[in-house]
Design a protein around this motif. Structure first.
Motif, short mmCIF file in Angstrom:
data_model
loop_
_atom_site.label_atom_id
_atom_site.label_comp_id
_atom_site.label_asym_id
_atom_site.label_seq_id
_atom_site.Cartn_x
_atom_site.Cartn_y
_atom_site.Cartn_z
N LYS A 1 -9.34 5.17 -2.82
CA LYS A 1 -8.36 5.25 -2.04
C LYS A 1 -7.69 4.08 -1.02
N THR A 2 -7.43 3.46 -1.48
CA THR A 2 -7.40 1.71 -0.17
C THR A 2 -6.23 2.10 0.41
N ARG A 3 -6.31 0.98 1.57
CA ARG A 3 -4.88 1.20 1.96
C ARG A 3 -4.40 -0.54 2.71
N PHE A 4 -3.54 -1.38 1.95
CA PHE A 4 -3.98 -2.71 2.61
C PHE A 4 -2.95 -2.52 3.70
N GLU A 5 -3.01 -3.06 4.92
CA GLU A 5 -1.86 -2.90 6.17
C GLU A 5 -0.95 -4.63 6.92
N ASN A 6 -0.69 -4.13 7.51
CA ASN A 6 -0.08 -5.33 8.18
C ASN A 6 0.17 -6.79 7.59
N GLY A 7 1.19 -6.68 6.53
CA GLY A 7 1.23 -7.49 5.58
C GLY A 7 3.20 -8.05 5.34
N VAL A 8 3.72 -8.89 5.20
CA VAL A 8 4.83 -8.21 4.65
C VAL A 8 4.99 -8.88 3.37
N ILE A 9 5.62 -7.16 3.32
CA ILE A 9 5.65 -6.90 1.66
C ILE A 9 6.71 -7.13 0.71
N ILE A 10 6.74 -7.65 0.29
CA ILE A 10 8.02 -7.94 -0.99
C ILE A 10 7.93 -6.79 -2.19
N THR A 11 9.17 -5.73 -2.25
CA THR A 11 8.54 -5.09 -3.17
C THR A 11 9.42 -5.77 -4.64
N GLY A 12 10.58 -6.19 -4.24
CA GLY A 12 10.86 -6.28 -6.04
C GLY A 12 11.35 -5.51 -7.13
N ASN A 13 11.52 -3.96 -6.48
CA ASN A 13 12.58 -3.13 -5.93
C ASN A 13 13.67 -3.46 -6.39
N LYS A 14 14.94 -2.23 -7.05
CA LYS A 14 15.67 -2.23 -7.24
C LYS A 14 16.47 -2.58 -5.94
N GLN A 15 16.18 -1.94 -5.13
CA GLN A 15 17.25 -2.22 -3.98
C GLN A 15 16.77 -3.34 -3.14
N ASN A 16 15.07 -4.21 -3.66
CA ASN A 16 14.89 -5.46 -3.04
C ASN A 16 15.02 -5.16 -1.00
N ALA A 17 14.06 -4.03 -1.35
CA ALA A 17 13.52 -4.47 -0.15
C ALA A 17 12.15 -4.93 0.31
N TRP A 18 12.10 -5.24 1.14
CA TRP A 18 10.81 -5.51 2.19
C TRP A 18 10.31 -5.19 3.43
N PHE A 19 9.63 -5.52 3.10
CA PHE A 19 8.72 -4.94 4.82
C PHE A 19 7.68 -5.59 5.58
N LYS A 20 8.63 -5.58 6.61
CA LYS A 20 7.86 -6.65 7.54
C LYS A 20 6.67 -6.38 8.09
N GLN A 21 6.19 -5.04 8.34
CA GLN A 21 4.87 -4.60 8.68
C GLN A 21 4.32 -3.77 7.97
N GLY A 22 4.66 -4.48 6.66
CA GLY A 22 4.15 -3.58 5.49
C GLY A 22 2.49 -2.59 5.08
N TYR A 23 3.01 -1.66 4.04
CA TYR A 23 1.14 -1.40 4.44
C TYR A 23 1.90 -0.10 2.88
N MET A 24 0.61 -0.72 2.15
CA MET A 24 0.25 -0.35 0.78
C MET A 24 -0.94 0.86 0.46
N VAL A 25 -0.65 2.00 0.08
CA VAL A 25 -1.99 2.85 -0.18
C VAL A 25 -1.52 2.76 -2.19
N ILE A 26 -2.94 2.50 -2.03
CA ILE A 26 -3.81 2.85 -4.04
C ILE A 26 -4.47 3.45 -3.96
N GLU A 27 -4.63 4.06 -5.68
CA GLU A 27 -5.24 5.38 -5.06
C GLU A 27 -5.91 4.57 -7.33
N ASP A 28 -7.10 4.84 -7.25
CA ASP A 28 -7.93 4.12 -8.94
C ASP A 28 -6.91 2.68 -9.11
#
Lengths: 435, 435
Positions: B2-29
Motif C-alpha cells: 500500500k503506497t501513499r503519494f502525497e503533496n502533489g497537484v492531482i488532476i483526476t480527469g474524472n467527470k467532475q473535472n476535479a483537481w486537488f492542490k494538495q493532492g494525495y493518492m493511495v495505491i494498493e497493489d
C-alpha cells in the motif's frame, strides 16, 4: 580568440540549403570565419585555434528568430484561455496589463527570455511598454533583440505625444546597444488602435531616424471590417495610403488578406510575421501563407505572447507552420520542412532587418544552437531538417551561442538565474488584482 | 503493498473535472483506493502505508491513451515527408513496409514504446503486422496496449483467409495477457483496402469472440469518393450496412464525414480516433471534431504512426486538437483545454473499450504520470490543466506508472534499454532497401 567546433551535423540554413554531415565551423571573436564538411576540408591545422570543441555528433543550426511577441505578457500565461478575442483582450488582458509597472515587466520579460533561450531562440522582437526595462534584461541575458515601444493611440492628444516621444527616445537610446545585439523599431500598435494622423506622426519619426516599422495588421475578420467601416478601405490599402509601407515594415499576423492586398505587400516588400499558434488559439483564422510564399513575400514566425500561445518555443511554431497549411488547403506539399526552417531563421532575420544573422555562413555573426539527436524521438537520425521541424521541440536544445558567446550550456542559462526568475514571476503575478 | 503519494497537484480527469492542490493518492497493489485533497482529509495515519512518496509539488495526471497508431513505422520517421498521400503511401511506405519482418517490427515498436512511455502515454492502440512481436515488446516494457493485427484484403482469397486466421488467433492468444495490460481487437484495415465480403468475414470473427473492431475510415475526400464510386454509398453507410457498427467500433480519422453520417455514428455509439497531426501533415483535412463533441460522440486522440506525424507525443496531439478547431472554425471556444485533456485520457480509454483506466478515481487501475512544474514555460503555475494542454510537452514528464508499478523513473525507462533500442532502430533502417 579563435574557436573550432567540429564533429557536428551542421545545418547552415543558407540559400543552397547546405548541411554538413561531418561539419566544422570556426569562430573568430563573434563571427563565423570558416564552415564546411571535414571530409572535404583541406589544410586544417589544430595549431591555429585557441580552442577546439567536439560537438560529438550534435546537430547545429542557426538560432531561431522570433519576429513577433510581447515578452512581459508571459506573466499572463494560462490566465484567460478559451474566451472570445474581444472579451479576452478587453476584459482580461487590458485590465491586467493596466496594472503592469516596470517591476512586473521585468519579471515577465525575464521569464520569457529564459524560456526563449532554453528553447533555442537567439533573437526576438518585442513590442511592449517599459522598454528600457526589457532592454536591460536583454543586455544581461546575452540574447539578441529587436525592440519597439508599442504605442496605442486611443488616448488624449497630449498622451499620444508623450508616448511617441518616449518611443522615439527609447529607439534612439538603445539602437545598436548591448554590443550591437539590440536594434530598435517604431511601432504603432495597429490600425484599429491608432488614428490615422497618429500613425503618420509615428512614421515621420521612423523616417527621420531611419528606423523600420512594426505593426499588427488584419489579425481578425472583424478588425478588417471595422477598418472598412471607419476609413472606407481595408487595412493594407489604409496603411499604404498613410505612407507606412514607404518604410521598411514588418506586419504581424496578416491573416485576413486578399489577393489584391497581397499585390500591395509584394510591391512594397512588406515582411509578414506569421503567428500560427496565436491565430489558432484566439480563433482569428489561418493566414494565407502558401500564397505569400508563392509570391516571394518574406514570411517569418512569431510566437506572439505566452498569453495567447501559451509558450514561446519556436520549434512549435515552425512545426505548426509546416502542418496547418497542408491540412487547411488539403495540400501535403504546402510549406515543406525546409521552408518552415527558413521562416524561423533566415527569413526571420530579414523580417527584422538584420543581415548579420539567420544563417551559418562565413562573415555572419555566430548565433547558433545545438541539439542532442541521441533520443528516441529523433531516430532514425538520417534526416535532421525533417526531424528539427516535425519531431523536435525546444527541450531538445542543449547549448546556445549568440555572437559566438555561449549563453546556454547544457540546458542552463549562464547569465540568468532561472529559479529566482520563476519565483519572482509568481510573486509578480500574485500581486496583480485579478479581474 | 500500500503506497501513499502525497503533496502533489492531482488532476483526476474524472467527470467532475476535479483537481486537488494538495493532492494525495493511495495505491494498493495495482488500484487506486483513496484520492483527495490533504486539506480536507480526515483520519489519515502514516502507519497504514508500506511506503510514502513525496511528490514535491509535481503535477499528476492520468496517463495518455493513444488510440490510433502503427508503432513499428517509427522506423520510417522522416523517410518521406512532404509528398502527396498516394505517392507517399504507394511508392514510399508500402514498398518499405513490404520488407518488414519480425526483427524490423521489433526494432520499430521498441523505438516507439520508448518514445511513448517517456512522453507519458500509458496505453496505446496498435494496428499492424507481426503482432506477437509487438505484444512481447509491450509485455517487457510495462506499458498497456490494445492490439490488433490489421488486415488488408487486396490479395487472393487464400491469403485473405490466412490473414484472418492469423488475426483471430493473435487476438485470442493475447487478450488479457501481460497481467491484463494487453487487450485485443479485430481490424479490417479500411473500406478501400478490404472488399465488403472480407469485412463481413472479419466482423463475424469479432462477433463470435466478442472483440471490438478498429478500422480506418474517411481519412481523405478521395477515398470517400472512391467508396461512392465502388459501392454507391459513403463509407459510414457502407460500414453500417455491412454490420460493422453492430459491434463496439473505433474508427480512425473520420475527417470527411457529413451531418447525416454523424447521425449514424451517434446512433451506433461509434468512437472516433482523431489524429490531428497526421491529418494535417498528409493534407487529408481537418476533422469536424466540434460537431462530434456537440453530439456527444466519443472522440479520442491518436498520433497515427511517426511516419506521418512525425512523433508520438500525446501532449502535442492534445495541444493541436485544442488549437486547430479554434482556428479552422474561427471560434476560440472550440475544444477548450479540459475537453482536449479528456479526449486524451478518459475518452481515450472509452474509445478502446477499457473501463479500468483513463481517470484517477477510487477503483481505477493506477496508470498515471508526473510532471515537474518548476520550469519557466509552466509559470505562473496556477493553471495546471491549461498548462498541460497549451504549454507542456512530453519532455516534461518525469515518472510513469502503469497498474501502480513504476516504469519510467526520472525520464528513464526502467524496463527498456533506450541506447540499445536507438542503435538497433538505426541498424534495422539501414538494412532496408530504400526506394
Amino acid at each position: 580568440m579563435k574557436t573550432r567546433f567540429e564533429n557536428g551535423v551542421i545545418i547552415t540554413g543558407n540559400k543552397q540549403n547546405a548541411w554538413f554531415k561531418q561539419g566544422y565551423m570556426v569562430i573568430e571573436d563573434n563571427k563565423i570565419v570558416e564552415i564546411g564538411d571535414a571530409e572535404i576540408e583541406v589544410g586544417s591545422s589544430n595549431a591555429q585555434y585557441d580552442q577546439i570543441i567536439d560537438l560529438k555528433g550534435r546537430w547545429v543550426m542557426p538560432g531561431w528568430v522570433n519576429t513577433h511577441g510581447h515578452a512581459a505578457m508571459s506573466l499572463l500565461r494560462g490566465y484567460a484561455d478559451d474566451l472570445p478575442l474581444k472579451e479576452w483582450l478587453e476584459q482580461k488582458m487590458w485590465p491586467m496589463e493596466g496594472q503592469f509597472n516596470a517591476d512586473t515587466v521585468r519579471a515577465g520579460t525575464a521569464l520569457a527570455v529564459v524560456e526563449m533561450l532554453k528553447t533555442g531562440t537567439t533573437c526576438f522582437l518585442d513590442m511592449y511598454d517599459h522598454m528600457s526595462t526589457v532592454a536591460k534584461v536583454v543586455e544581461e541575458s546575452g540574447i539578441r533583440a529587436v525592440l519597439a515601444r508599442g504605442v496605442i493611440g486611443l488616448c488624449p492628444e497630449e498622451e499620444q505625444i508623450r508616448k511617441l516621444q518616449e518611443a522615439t527616445q527609447f529607439a534612439l537610446e538603445w539602437d545598436h546597444q548591448a554590443n550591437g545585439r539590440i536594434t530598435t523599431m517604431m511601432s504603432p500598435h495597429a490600425p484599429y488602435t491608432c488614428p490615422p494622423h497618429y500613425i503618420q506622426n509615428i512614421i515621420e519619426q521612423a523616417a527621420k531616424h531611419q528606423l523600420p516599422v512594426h505593426i499588427h495588421m488584419s489579425e481578425t475578420a472583424r478588425e478588417v471590417q471595422q477598418n472598412v467601416d471607419d476609413y472606407g478601405k481595408r487595412p493594407v490599402a489604409h496603411l499604404r495610403d498613410l505612407g507606412v509601407f514607404e518604410l521598411p515594415t514588418l506586419v504581424a499576423h496578416a491573416v485576413h488578406v486578399n489577393e489584391e492586398e497581397m499585390d500591395i505587400l509584394q510591391q512594397y516588400d512588406v515582411k509578414v510575421a506569421h503567428n500560427p499558434t496565436s491565430n489558432l488559439k484566439l480563433g482569428s483564422g489561418i493566414a494565407p501563407v502558401p500564397s505569400y510564399l508563392k509570391r516571394g513575400i518574406t514570411v517569418s514566425l512569431g510566437t506572439d505572447s505566452a498569453a495567447s500561445n501559451n509558450k514561446l518555443d519556436m520549434f512549435q511554431e515552425a512545426r505548426l507552420a509546416a502542418l496547418i497549411h497542408k491540412g487547411a488547403g488539403e495540400d501535403p506539399l504546402a510549406v515543406p520542412a525546409e521552408e518552415a526552417l527558413r521562416m524561423g531563421t533566415k527569413w526571420g532575420a530579414e523580417s527584422v532587418f538584420l543581415s548579420q544573422v539567420g544563417a551559418l555562413e562565413v562573415g555572419m555573426e555566430a548565433d547558433f544552437i545545438t541539439i542532442n539527436p541521441n533520443q528516441a524521438h529523433l531516430q532514425p537520425a538520417h534526416q535532421p531538417i525533417s526531424h528539427i521541424i516535425y519531431s523536435a521541440t525546444g527541450q531538445d536544445v542543449e547549448d546556445v551561442y549568440v555572437q559566438g558567446k555561449q549563453i546556454v550550456k547544457n540546458k542552463e542559462c549562464l547569465f540568468l538565474d532561472e529559479e529566482r526568475i520563476i519565483y519572482e514571476a509568481n510573486q509578480a503575478f500574485q500581486k496583480l488584482n485579478q479581474v
